[in-house]
Structures are given as structure tokens and as C-alpha cells.
Design a protein around this motif. Structure first.
Motif, PDB file in Angstrom:
ATOM      1  N   UNK A  99     -12.198  85.873  40.659  1.00  0.00           N
ATOM      2  CA  UNK A  99     -11.694  85.666  41.707  1.00  0.00           C
ATOM      3  C   UNK A  99     -11.141  84.158  41.972  1.00  0.00           C
ATOM      4  N   UNK A 100     -11.188  83.144  41.086  1.00  0.00           N
ATOM      5  CA  UNK A 100     -10.256  81.887  41.150  1.00  0.00           C
ATOM      6  C   UNK A 100      -9.077  82.399  40.232  1.00  0.00           C
ATOM      7  N   UNK A 101      -8.889  83.552  39.433  1.00  0.00           N
ATOM      8  CA  UNK A 101      -7.675  83.453  38.873  1.00  0.00           C
ATOM      9  C   UNK A 101      -7.278  84.824  40.290  1.00  0.00           C
ATOM     10  N   UNK A 102      -7.985  85.035  40.576  1.00  0.00           N
ATOM     11  CA  UNK A 102      -6.919  86.484  41.856  1.00  0.00           C
ATOM     12  C   UNK A 102      -6.687  85.459  42.883  1.00  0.00           C
ATOM     13  N   UNK A 103      -6.842  84.304  43.406  1.00  0.00           N
ATOM     14  CA  UNK A 103      -6.417  83.298  44.071  1.00  0.00           C
ATOM     15  C   UNK A 103      -5.353  83.108  43.663  1.00  0.00           C
ATOM     16  N   UNK A 104      -4.869  81.388  42.712  1.00  0.00           N
ATOM     17  CA  UNK A 104      -4.050  81.420  41.708  1.00  0.00           C
ATOM     18  C   UNK A 104      -3.507  82.599  40.695  1.00  0.00           C
ATOM     19  N   UNK A 105      -3.443  83.279  40.392  1.00  0.00           N
ATOM     20  CA  UNK A 105      -2.236  83.520  39.485  1.00  0.00           C
ATOM     21  C   UNK A 105      -1.925  84.716  40.124  1.00  0.00           C
TER      22      UNK A 105
END
Length: 620
Positions: A99-105
């Protein structure tokens, strides 16, 4: 008017002047019980006993009820007690690496913003898919308390907590800021946070013309804003939201953010062009075009729509015979007249309630002749419910439902200082800003505090007065309705009835007909038991034409019932035929889901609203 019964004083039916009567405080203890020692000033609500010294001062009924109404409106501005509040669980703020990777990247939202905004992750049942989905959780706080939570899955389906209040996302961040940004979605709000702007909120229900969720926060959070940046999506729904926000806040303080070609919203711009480019797009937000100066290019879309589709009719009322003659449009001035007792105010009230119910247009009344205010409200409740205003005729739940509907949709203007046009229109502007009213009723013209300049003629003054009303209607996209009395009319020598006036017979000036867009004359024929509404003027032919509609007035609930007339009937009472009786309740069965409000005691499933976002997200 004063209620002397509150202090056990009998005024023997008198309401004005001076009166001497018995003192309820000392009469029973006196030997001379026939002595009228209590002096009353009925016009001022004052009383003083010259024997025991007891005195009192009563508050006028209208003022007391006006204060109660203000207190009631103030109570409405607070969060409703019946809203369900979600329980905050800090475990839901922990995000998986995916989830974090989706938001950030993929969405370019910095990780520290996810932590600060307490973005969560949770498996939640989604009705759209019929199963539990992995969702991003956006928590809506106010004053540090959790008010609502939005669950959003990978397919961009989302839902809010069942029965929770709709409030703007991140509302605490703009409480005392000089500027603010308004977006359609939470991810767009996070995108502006990524460029260093924390004074950003998001509409809880996406793009809609219904901004009832905004009402409670206008005074506390938006009143002091020098600039409001409107960052809605670049699509049809976003334009609807943009126009309504401009109408509510005023063009002078609004700026509209553009994202450039190929970008629908703030997050798409951030992903495609980066932080610095979105910062520049905000800095270059356009002011609203110069008022009063237009070119064909400014009206290109409206002009092409008119070219392709032709003229459209205006808003109908549900009164079949009137709708055949006349339909109404916002940005117009309507003048209604009729001799005293003809029912022009009663018909105007019904007209406004019908437009309010059928088209969702909130209404405001300046009607000092309908005092005290509760008398006017009683008439509204009878029309809405179809029941006489009495405990044995009107069920308590239906009464409560009518009161709630009127509290949210109908407002009354009654200034304490004066009744000048400037004061009334200023109050109306506040109601447009805070409550989004679309209908303004001014009843009647002669109750204004008219202040014409010393050398100005009556005709010139009335023309200027009416032009200000028309300009107000156009500027704020309202239907302004003015009720005006005619001059003294002559009687028909054969029947003894007063002649029916025309718009040119309104006392003071022919401008009443010349300037208005709609002109109605209400006539009551007592002999035939019929009320006739003469449509004397409709400025634009696509909205209607001249003619007469006949009605029967229902004394039980104050409604106008469409009917046919047979002019050849020898007996006037036999002229009425085909009456369309109506005693049904007009109140809607339930509040539309998009406004986020529930009826008291009513349970409701989660609210679902389609959020127009195009970005794809791979979390599951």
C-alpha cells in the motif's frame, strides 16, 4: 402583540391602548376586591399595580419566537446528535509495504504525509463487489475527534460509515488560515499537501451541486478566507461543483485551478509533471472573469448547447393548469399582485413550497405580514402534510418530519434593525452563502422601509428598486418573487365585485410590469368559489405564455386544487368542474443519500457515492 395571560392578567380582548384592571398579586388579600389598581400599557407589554407595587414587562410574542428561532438555527449548526460516530483504531493506520509503495511510487504522495494524515489499511466488506476488499482508509476528524471514515478499494469503489455525518476531509487544517484549497477527493488533497500546502480540504461526497455538508462550516471555517482555490476535477461534474462553490463563496475571493492538457485532477498533474509544476498551477489559478464583460468565447459552451438542443422549459410546479401556461427559471424576477383578500400571499407560499420540493431549491421569506413567525410556519406545515394543524388531525411523527424539512429548507428573514432593501438583501446574501437558497420571497412591497432620495420621483425610485431585485436575482441565480398591492380598484356596477387588477394597476409605477420577468395576478371569485391566477407576463416564450389557470382553495390544508370552469353555467356555484383533489403528504419519503443526513430514529446502510477518479491502484 403581548401575551398577558402569562402573568394571569385579563385584558378582556383588548390589544392596544391603556387599561386598568385587577391585580392578580394582591386582589385576593384585599378587602376592596373591586378596586382596579393594576395599570396596563397594552402596546408596550407593561403593567404596574398602584397598591402592592408589583410591576412587569412582557416580551412581544413575535420577538420571543424570533429569538427561539435563532436559537433553533444555532442548534442546527452543531453536529447532529443522531449521527453515528465510528471508533478510531490505530491498528488501521498501519500500512502494508504494498500500500505504501502504491501511494509513494504511483501516486507520488510522500510517506510522511501518509503518517501525519493517519491513512489506514483495512479489509472491509464492500457492497459493490459483495465481499471483503483490502481498502485504504481516510479518516475524517473534527476537533481531533473521528467523525467519519471512507473505505476505498482497488477498483475505486468506496463507502462511508453507515449513518455518520458528512464533513470536509481535513477540516481542522483550515480553521484560522487566510486561504484554503477545496478538492473533490482525498488523494487530490494529499497531492497539494505534497507541495507544502496543508490548508486543503476535500468534499466528502465528490462533485455535486448539493453542498449541505458545507452549511455548518461556512461561518466557522470559511468566513475569514481571503482566497478560496477551487481545485475540482476537469470534467462535467467538477464544473458543477466549481460553479456552486463560486456562487456560495462569491466570485471576488475564488480562484479556479487548471491542470493543463491530459490531466483531469491534481494527482494526475502531480504524477505527470511533478511537485514544482503543481505548485505553479496553483499559483497561476485563474480569477473569475471580469464581471459584466463578456464575449462569445465566454459563452461558447452554453451557446452551442442552445444551438444543438434548442430552448428548454423552466421548472414546473406540479399545478397542471399553471404549468401549461408558465414554468419558472432561476435568475428571474416574478411580481405577484391581487386585491386584498384575493390570496396572493397564500398562492405565492404554495408556489415556493412546490418549487422547493420538486427541484430542491431552498427558500427564504421576508414576510412581516405573516407575524408571529409561527403562524406562517403553521401554514407551511399544513400544506406539506395535507393535514389540519391540530394534534388530533396531524400525527406527531408527521409533524416532526415537517418541522425538520422546514428547518433545513425554508428560512425567514426578519431583521431587528430595519426593513430597508439593503438590509434584506444582505441577509439574503448570507443565506445564499451559508445555506444555498435559490428562492427569495418579499411579501409585500409596502412593508419595506422605503428611503427614496429627496428629489427622486416615485416612478424613478420604484424602477431603481425593481432593477436592484432583478440584478440580485441574476447575480446570485435566484428566483426573486415580490408581492405588491394594487391601487384602490373600482367595483363592477352589475355584480358589486371589485374589478380584477392588472400589473399596470400596482400602486406607484408601471415599472412593476415593465421590469419583471414573470407577472401573476391572483383573483378570488367568492360567488363561484374559485381562485384564478392570471399569467399576465412571461418574458421568454420558451418559459410560457399568457393565460388563466383556475383553482379551488382547500381551507383544510391551504392548498390550491386545479379545476375546470364552465363559464356557461347559469349558477356561479355550478361553474366548477373536475376538481383535482389532493390531500396526500408532500414530504419526501427519505432524505436523498447524497446529502448525508438521516431522519431521526431512522437506520440507514452505508452511503455510496461514485467518485470520479481515473487513477488505477494495484492494492488488493
Amino acid at each position: 402583540m403581548f401575551d398577558f395571560k402569562k402573568v394571569n392578567v385579563d385584558t378582556y380582548g383588548r390589544t392596544s391602548g391603556k387599561l386598568k384592571t385587577y391585580c392578580p398579586q394582591c386582589r385576593d388579600s384585599r378587602s376592596n376586591k373591586s378596586d382596579k389598581s393594576l395599570s396596563l400599557q397594552l402596546d408596550q407589554g407593561l403593567g404596574k399595580c398602584h397598591h402592592c407595587g408589583w410591576s412587569f414587562f412582557l416580551e412581544a410574542i413575535g420577538r420571543s419566537e424570533e429569538r427561539q428561532q435563532r436559537n433553533y438555527r444555532k442548534a442546527l449548526s452543531a453536529p447532529a446528535a443522531h449521527f453515528q460516530r465510528p471508533v478510531f483504531d490505530r491498528n488501521h493506520t498501519r500500512l502494508s509495504e504494498k500500500m505504501v509503495r502504491w501511494f509513494v511510487e504511483e501516486r507520488c504522495i510522500p510517506q510522511e504525509i501518509l503518517t501525519r494524515m493517519q491513512i489506514g489499511e483495512y479489509r472491509e466488506f464492500m457492497p459493490q463487489t459483495g465481499q471483503k476488499e483490502n481498502c485504504a482508509c481516510f479518516h475524517y476528524f473534527e476537533g481531533g475527534k473521528l467523525i467519519n471514515t471512507k473505505f476505498r478499494d482497488a477498483r475505486k469503489n468506496f463507502k462511508l460509515v453507515s449513518g455518520a455525518e458528512l464533513i470536509p476531509y481535513n477540516i481542522d487544517a483550515i480553521r484560522d488560515t487566510p486561504e484554503c484549497i477545496i478538492t473533490e477527493g482525498e488523494i487530490d488533497a494529499l497531492s497539494f499537501m505534497a507541495i507544502g500546502r496543508n490548508d486543503v480540504v476535500s468534499a466528502p461526497a465528490g462533485a455535486s451541486h448539493n453542498l449541505s455538508w458545507l452549511d455548518r462550516f461556512v461561518e466557522s471555517h470559511f468566513e475569514n478566507k481571503r482566497v478560496v482555490y477551487i481545485a475540482s476535477d476537469n470534467d462535467e461534474k467538477g464544473e458543477v461543483l466549481c460553479r456552486e462553490l463560486i456562487r456560495r463563496f462569491g466570485a471576488e475571493c475564488c480562484r479556479v485551478v487548471s491542470y493543463g492538457p491530459g490531466c483531469k485532477d491534481a494527482n494526475e498533474h502531480l504524477v505527470k509533471y511533478g511537485v514544482e509544476s503543481l505548485r505553479i498551477a496553483l499559483a497561476q489559478a485563474q480569477e473569475i472573469p471580469l464581471e459584466g464583460v463578456f464575449t462569445t468565447a465566454d459563452c461558447r459552451e452554453e451557446l452551442r448547447t442552445l444551438f444543438l438542443n434548442g430552448f428548454e422549459k423552466g421548472a414546473d410546479t406540479g399545478l397542471e393548469h399553471l404549468d401549461k401556461l408558465c414554468t419558472f427559471e432561476l435568475g428571474r424576477l416574478c411580481v405577484v399582485t391581487g386585491i386584498p383578500g384575493s390570496g396572493k400571499s397564500e398562492f405565492t407560499d404554495e408556489l415556493m413550497l412546490r418549487l422547493c420540493l420538486r427541484h430542491g431549491w431552498k427558500a427564504a421569506f421576508f414576510s412581516p405580514e405573516n407575524m408571529p413567525l409561527v403562524y406562517h410556519m403553521r401554514k407551511h406545515i399544513e400544506r406539506l402534510t395535507g393535514c389540519r394543524f391540530h394534534p388530533r388531525r396531524l400525527p406527531e411523527p408527521l409533524y416532526n418530519k415537517a418541522v425538520r424539512f422546514l428547518s433545513e429548507n425554508v428560512y425567514h428573514i426578519l431583521p431587528e434593525e430595519d426593513y430597508t432593501l439593503d438590509t434584506i438583501l444582505e441577509k439574503a446574501r448570507e443565506l445564499i452563502r451559508r445555506r444555498g437558497i435559490r428562492l427569495l420571497v418579499l411579501d409585500p412591497f409596502n412593508r419595506f422601509d422605503h428611503q427614496p432620495p429627496g428629489k427622486e420621483s416615485e416612478t424613478t425610485y420604484i424602477g431603481r428598486f425593481l432593477s436592484r431585485l432583478l440584478n440580485f436575482a441574476v447575480r446570485h441565480q435566484c428566483l426573486v418573487t415580490l408581492v405588491a398591492h394594487p391601487k384602490k380598484m373600482d367595483r363592477d356596477r352589475a355584480t358589486g365585485r371589485y374589478l380584477t387588477p392588472s400589473l399596470y394597476d400596482i400602486s406607484g409605477s408601471a415599472n412593476f410590469k415593465n421590469i419583471c420577468d414573470f407577472g401573476l395576478v391572483v383573483e378570488r371569485d367568492q360567488a363561484a368559489g374559485v381562485a384564478r391566477v392570471h399569467v399576465e407576463k412571461v418574458r421568454f416564450r420558451q418559459l410560457g405564455t399568457e393565460g388563466t389557470a383556475s383553482f379551488v382553495f382547500d381551507t383544510t390544508n391551504g392548498r390550491y386544487l386545479s379545476c375546470e370552469e364552465n363559464p356557461g353555467a347559469p349558477n356561479p356555484k355550478d361553474r366548477i368542474t373536475h376538481v383535482q383533489y389532493d390531500s396526500a403528504c408532500w414530504l419526501p419519503e427519505e432524505t436523498p443519500p447524497e446529502n448525508g443526513k438521516l431522519e431521526f430514529g431512522e437506520e440507514k446502510e452505508a452511503t455510496y457515492i461514485d467518485e470520479p477518479e481515473t487513477a488505477a491502484e494495484p492494492h488488493d
